[in-house]
Write a protein that holds these residues in place. Sequence first.
Motif, PDB file in Angstrom:
ATOM      1  N   GLU A  47       0.577  -1.129  -0.203  1.00 55.46           N
ATOM      2  CA  GLU A  47      -0.233  -0.425   0.042  1.00 55.46           C
ATOM      3  C   GLU A  47       1.150   1.591  -0.399  1.00 55.46           C
ATOM      4  OE1 GLU A  47      -3.015   0.850  -0.491  1.00 55.46           O
ATOM      5  OE2 GLU A  47      -2.970  -1.773  -1.377  1.00 55.46           O
ATOM      6  N   ILE A  48       2.309   0.965   0.680  1.00 52.71           N
ATOM      7  CA  ILE A  48       2.664   2.543   0.835  1.00 52.71           C
ATOM      8  C   ILE A  48       3.409   2.711  -0.441  1.00 52.71           C
ATOM      9  CG2 ILE A  48       5.413   3.620   1.725  1.00 52.71           C
ATOM     10  CD1 ILE A  48       3.769   1.478   4.170  1.00 52.71           C
ATOM     11  N   ILE A  49       4.067   1.838  -0.934  1.00 53.91           N
ATOM     12  CA  ILE A  49       4.839   1.584  -2.377  1.00 53.91           C
ATOM     13  C   ILE A  49       3.591   2.346  -3.640  1.00 53.91           C
ATOM     14  CG2 ILE A  49       5.627   0.321  -4.455  1.00 53.91           C
ATOM     15  CD1 ILE A  49       6.501  -1.452  -2.323  1.00 53.91           C
ATOM     16  N   VAL A  50       2.413   1.874  -3.289  1.00 53.50           N
ATOM     17  CA  VAL A  50       1.314   2.223  -4.345  1.00 53.50           C
ATOM     18  C   VAL A  50       0.379   3.674  -3.993  1.00 53.50           C
ATOM     19  CG1 VAL A  50      -1.637   1.934  -4.908  1.00 53.50           C
ATOM     20  CG2 VAL A  50       0.302  -0.656  -4.732  1.00 53.50           C
ATOM     21  N   LEU A  51       0.709   4.251  -3.098  1.00 55.40           N
ATOM     22  CA  LEU A  51       0.612   5.389  -2.643  1.00 55.40           C
ATOM     23  C   LEU A  51       1.672   6.121  -3.111  1.00 55.40           C
ATOM     24  CD1 LEU A  51      -0.350   5.649   1.151  1.00 55.40           C
ATOM     25  CD2 LEU A  51      -2.382   6.080  -0.963  1.00 55.40           C
ATOM     26  N   ASN A  52       2.990   5.734  -3.168  1.00 49.05           N
ATOM     27  CA  ASN A  52       3.746   6.681  -3.829  1.00 49.05           C
ATOM     28  C   ASN A  52       4.013   6.691  -4.917  1.00 49.05           C
ATOM     29  OD1 ASN A  52       5.444   7.196  -1.253  1.00 49.05           O
ATOM     30  ND2 ASN A  52       6.429   5.323  -1.043  1.00 49.05           N
ATOM     31  N   ILE A  53       3.914   5.728  -5.671  1.00 47.19           N
ATOM     32  CA  ILE A  53       3.608   5.175  -7.219  1.00 47.19           C
ATOM     33  C   ILE A  53       2.288   6.366  -7.773  1.00 47.19           C
ATOM     34  CG2 ILE A  53       2.609   4.591  -8.801  1.00 47.19           C
ATOM     35  CD1 ILE A  53       3.941   1.854  -8.107  1.00 47.19           C
ATOM     36  N   ASN A  54       1.042   6.610  -6.825  1.00 44.66           N
ATOM     37  CA  ASN A  54       0.021   7.541  -7.257  1.00 44.66           C
ATOM     38  C   ASN A  54       0.924   9.080  -7.176  1.00 44.66           C
ATOM     39  OD1 ASN A  54      -1.763   5.122  -7.270  1.00 44.66           O
ATOM     40  ND2 ASN A  54      -2.957   5.445  -5.361  1.00 44.66           N
ATOM     41  N   LYS A  55       1.309   9.367  -6.318  1.00 44.29           N
ATOM     42  CA  LYS A  55       2.102  10.303  -5.810  1.00 44.29           C
ATOM     43  C   LYS A  55       3.006  10.560  -6.400  1.00 44.29           C
ATOM     44  CE  LYS A  55       4.150  13.378  -2.894  1.00 44.29           C
ATOM     45  NZ  LYS A  55       5.215  13.961  -0.974  1.00 44.29           N
ATOM     46  N   ALA A  56       3.823  10.254  -7.379  1.00 40.86           N
ATOM     47  CA  ALA A  56       4.053  10.186  -8.411  1.00 40.86           C
ATOM     48  C   ALA A  56       3.823  11.087  -9.710  1.00 40.86           C
ATOM     49  CB  ALA A  56       5.312   9.063  -8.510  1.00 40.86           C
TER      50      ALA A  56
END
Length: 270
Positions: A19-28
């Motif tokens: 989930e943390i990785i997905v959130l960072n992908i979303n943000k970027a």
Amino acid sequence: MLGKLLFFVLLLVSILISEIIVLNINKAENERRISHSVIAINDLVESVFNDAVIAVDVLKEIVKISDQKTLSLEKFNQISASLLSEYHNVDATLLLPNGIVSYVYPYEENKLALGHDILNDENRRKGGLESIKNNDVRVIGPVTLIQNGKQAFIVRKAILSNNTFLGFTSLVVHLSSISELIKQELIREEMNNYKITGYNPDSGIAEEKLVLSKGDINNNDAVKGIINIFNVHWELSLASYQPSLKIKAVIFVCVFFTLCMMQGEIVNVF
């Protein structure tokens, strides 16, 4: 029992890390998309309005150096015809001595605006006063033109002489003249859900400022950016990027197996 507990711990940790990785992908990805779109639209819209900004300033300067700080109807029509032939993104010119529409070009399409006193019209007053106060170009709109009911932008500049207000020069750019250009630019940027709102100090209703929209935009999680149009700002809203379930699943599997391998290596060490 210990093995099952370890499995569930690895599973929960894998979900959390995924989930943390997905959130960072979303943000970027959201930052990339809004940045690219704002730059592309900003360049496009400025190129369109640049014609009107130049033309409105030219007309203002001609008025200021003219006798009695005004123009004859014949002179106004001559200058307006020349400006519209030179600057193809301009759809109409207006001259407003003391804030009252006195000359329009082309005449037939805009004659119903004659006599309109914008400083005594609550739907135009604030925008007019802003032009006087700041002594700069203001791109107002989209608004509904009183002369023909079309949606358009008003490019306005106050005529000041020794800090004395003489009137306005105004140019009209129809919304239809630029909406298709913006739409094509967003297609090139692969944007399918968006909303662009313009600038109009005389209206507090967002729907009245709508330049262009497509698809569903949830304001709670929309990604927003500012488009600078000379001395005013538009707002671009994009639907937040969401990775597909397939991508999320791949991320989870990679994280889970990585943790499992790390756990196995730790056990071997001890």
